[in-house]
Design a protein around this motif. Sequence first.
Motif, short mmCIF file in Angstrom:
data_model
loop_
_atom_site.label_atom_id
_atom_site.label_comp_id
_atom_site.label_asym_id
_atom_site.label_seq_id
_atom_site.Cartn_x
_atom_site.Cartn_y
_atom_site.Cartn_z
N GLY B 163 0.82 -1.21 0.00
CA GLY B 163 0.00 0.00 0.00
C GLY B 163 0.85 1.26 0.00
O GLY B 163 2.02 1.23 -0.33
N GLY B 164 0.25 2.38 0.41
CA GLY B 164 0.98 3.64 0.44
C GLY B 164 0.03 4.78 0.18
O GLY B 164 -1.09 4.56 -0.29
N GLY B 165 0.46 6.00 0.52
CA GLY B 165 -0.38 7.17 0.31
C GLY B 165 -1.70 7.06 1.06
O GLY B 165 -2.72 7.59 0.63
N GLY B 166 -1.67 6.35 2.19
CA GLY B 166 -2.87 6.27 3.01
C GLY B 166 -3.84 5.17 2.58
O GLY B 166 -4.87 4.97 3.22
N ARG B 167 -3.49 4.42 1.51
CA ARG B 167 -4.41 3.37 1.07
C ARG B 167 -4.03 2.04 1.71
O ARG B 167 -2.87 1.77 1.99
N GLY B 168 -5.04 1.19 1.93
CA GLY B 168 -4.78 -0.14 2.46
C GLY B 168 -4.53 -0.16 3.95
O GLY B 168 -3.73 -0.95 4.43
N ILE B 169 -5.21 0.72 4.70
CA ILE B 169 -5.01 0.80 6.15
C ILE B 169 -6.33 0.57 6.87
O ILE B 169 -7.36 1.12 6.49
N ARG B 170 -6.30 -0.29 7.91
CA ARG B 170 -7.47 -0.46 8.78
C ARG B 170 -7.01 -0.37 10.24
O ARG B 170 -5.94 -0.84 10.58
N ILE B 171 -7.86 0.22 11.07
CA ILE B 171 -7.49 0.38 12.48
C ILE B 171 -8.38 -0.51 13.34
O ILE B 171 -9.61 -0.44 13.24
N ALA B 172 -7.75 -1.36 14.16
CA ALA B 172 -8.50 -2.26 15.05
C ALA B 172 -8.33 -1.79 16.49
O ALA B 172 -7.22 -1.47 16.92
N HIS B 173 -9.45 -1.73 17.23
CA HIS B 173 -9.41 -1.24 18.61
C HIS B 173 -9.36 -2.35 19.65
O HIS B 173 -9.08 -2.09 20.81
N ASP B 174 -9.69 -3.59 19.23
CA ASP B 174 -9.62 -4.70 20.18
C ASP B 174 -9.42 -6.00 19.40
O ASP B 174 -9.40 -6.01 18.17
N ALA B 175 -9.28 -7.10 20.13
CA ALA B 175 -8.95 -8.39 19.52
C ALA B 175 -10.04 -8.86 18.55
O ALA B 175 -9.75 -9.43 17.51
N LYS B 176 -11.30 -8.57 18.90
CA LYS B 176 -12.40 -9.02 18.05
C LYS B 176 -12.34 -8.30 16.69
O LYS B 176 -12.42 -8.93 15.64
N GLU B 177 -12.18 -6.98 16.76
CA GLU B 177 -12.05 -6.20 15.53
C GLU B 177 -10.83 -6.64 14.73
O GLU B 177 -10.85 -6.69 13.50
N PHE B 178 -9.77 -6.95 15.47
CA PHE B 178 -8.53 -7.34 14.82
C PHE B 178 -8.73 -8.56 13.93
O PHE B 178 -8.36 -8.58 12.75
N ALA B 179 -9.36 -9.60 14.49
CA ALA B 179 -9.58 -10.84 13.74
C ALA B 179 -10.42 -10.57 12.51
O ALA B 179 -10.14 -11.08 11.41
N HIS B 180 -11.44 -9.75 12.66
CA HIS B 180 -12.36 -9.43 11.57
C HIS B 180 -11.64 -8.65 10.46
O HIS B 180 -11.67 -9.01 9.28
N PHE B 181 -10.93 -7.57 10.87
CA PHE B 181 -10.27 -6.69 9.90
C PHE B 181 -9.10 -7.39 9.20
O PHE B 181 -8.77 -7.08 8.07
N PHE B 182 -8.47 -8.31 9.93
CA PHE B 182 -7.31 -9.00 9.36
C PHE B 182 -7.70 -9.74 8.08
O PHE B 182 -7.04 -9.63 7.05
N GLN B 183 -8.82 -10.48 8.16
CA GLN B 183 -9.30 -11.22 6.99
C GLN B 183 -9.65 -10.26 5.86
O GLN B 183 -9.25 -10.46 4.72
N LEU B 184 -10.41 -9.22 6.21
CA LEU B 184 -10.83 -8.23 5.21
C LEU B 184 -9.62 -7.59 4.53
O LEU B 184 -9.57 -7.47 3.30
N ALA B 185 -8.64 -7.20 5.36
CA ALA B 185 -7.48 -6.49 4.83
C ALA B 185 -6.69 -7.37 3.88
O ALA B 185 -6.16 -6.90 2.88
N GLN B 186 -6.64 -8.69 4.21
CA GLN B 186 -5.91 -9.61 3.35
C GLN B 186 -6.56 -9.69 1.96
O GLN B 186 -5.87 -9.59 0.94
#
Lengths: 79, 453
Positions: B163-186
């Motif tokens: 990524g770069g220029g601010g693209r391809g970034i997700r912010i997770a606030h806890d473990a539950k969000e982390f697991a969810h966003f990790f799959q999506l981000a991949q």
Amino acid sequence: MSIEIFSPLPGTFYRKPAPDQPVYKESGDAVAKGDVIGLVEVMKTFYEVKSELDGHIDVFLVENEDPVQAGQPLAKLKG
Amino acid sequence: MSIRKLLIANRGEIAVRIIRAARDLGIATVQAHSDADADSLAVRLADDAVNIGPPQAAKSYLNIKAIVEAAQEAGADAVHPGYGFLAESSHFADAVEAAGMAFVGPRGETIRMMGDKVAARTAAMNAGVPTVPGSDGRIDDVGETEKLAAEIGYPVMIKAAAGGGGRGIRIAHDAKEFAHFFQLAQTEASSAFGDGGLYVEKVIEDARHIEVQVLGDGTDVVHCFERECSLQRRRQKVWEEAPSMAVSPEARAMLCASAVALAKSVNYRGAGTLEYLYDDTTGDFYFIEMNTRIQVEHPVTEWITGIDLVAEMLRIAGGEPLRLKQDDIVSRGHAIEVRINAEDPANDFLPFPGVVGTLSVPGGPGVRFDTMLYSGYAIPPFYDSLLGKLIVWGDTREHAIDRLKGALSELDVPGVKTTVPLYTALAGDADVRANAVHTRWLEHWLESNAKQL
């Protein structure tokens, strides 16, 4: 009744949400008011072009990735 | 072998800037342009011009084959990529050099390494440069990474390696969000960048954006001090200044030394910028990425140091060793740049291409206006909205802000909505004047002030 859908802005017209995805609508497809029929990219920002009435698409007047002017007809609709 | 004829593979204000630097050095210029830019200021100012294709950037300014062929046919011995478009394409740099011309920038392999955010982070760590706490490299296993995220502390950013220029970034606030966003981000990363590689970084809250300008000749590297670009909207810089008033002399010395160490460790060639987050409260700084090209905001550095960065790039690409020793580079006064975009700030920054009426341009001591505009110019809708950059200099930051206000009042681009009203308001804002800002300050400010612009 036949009506044209115009480009709201100058830019580049796209018939697909992304290069590797199918077109929003084919000629002959039914459209409802508010359906997206394409995108106009202006200065790296994308705007959805929506149908203003129910009907079906008669014909597209510009090709995918064609440059368009503001107010240029993009497609003909039959109500 | 110094450059005799330069092809400019870019457009807009930076093409004009490059033509001027080349002219100063006695280098002939050939402006590559699309159908939509035949009437551009760059085409008017260059010695020669060559059409490289249709308006859409993918068919012209991003068409490596067309550009390399145009450069060869024009008899150019070098190509300047500017910023954006192909400036950070290692394939383009390789293709230019394979065709026997000089690429005005680093070698393809350097661009490749710094373009991979994980490789860049590893290079930084190896050079002893502090990086944001996070994963040591690419991560694959969600369970293992979850442990790491808990260790460094939420919130954490999941970022795409490509990524770069601010693209391809997700912010997770806890473990539950982390697991969810990790799959999506991949999934997102593999479809957007063709590379599903991810890495994780701690979120530094309310940080400032500080960056260091470097120049290298492949062996030696010097720095030209730092810039602060904390005023951003949607991760795009809008207002940049040099020096940063937020860093102490000690922090500045460490920051600049770290940038030189990293650039030297990769035998950097050309102009480059190392971007950092700076935490006011602790005085810590963290490397985030390196941009291997000239940047939009380079003029503020030029003004405080008196160095023509684009001319230095051309000399280096022509094979000259660095002319400047670190001790020769001194900083004087304060410079501010604002980006004049064809956007309506009162209407969610709606792009506003159009035909320019009679242009009024500011002037006087301490005022520089780098632009692609002229009276009667039809701004094409196919490219980004940057019309020009207003840069001011003063003895002090306050003096510079006062001059900015005056210069903005002289600037008039009839026929088009621009971001001028935003800067007029910011120049009068108490927080901006007190430099009490961070990278999310402007978005908060716009929530309550945009409508009045």
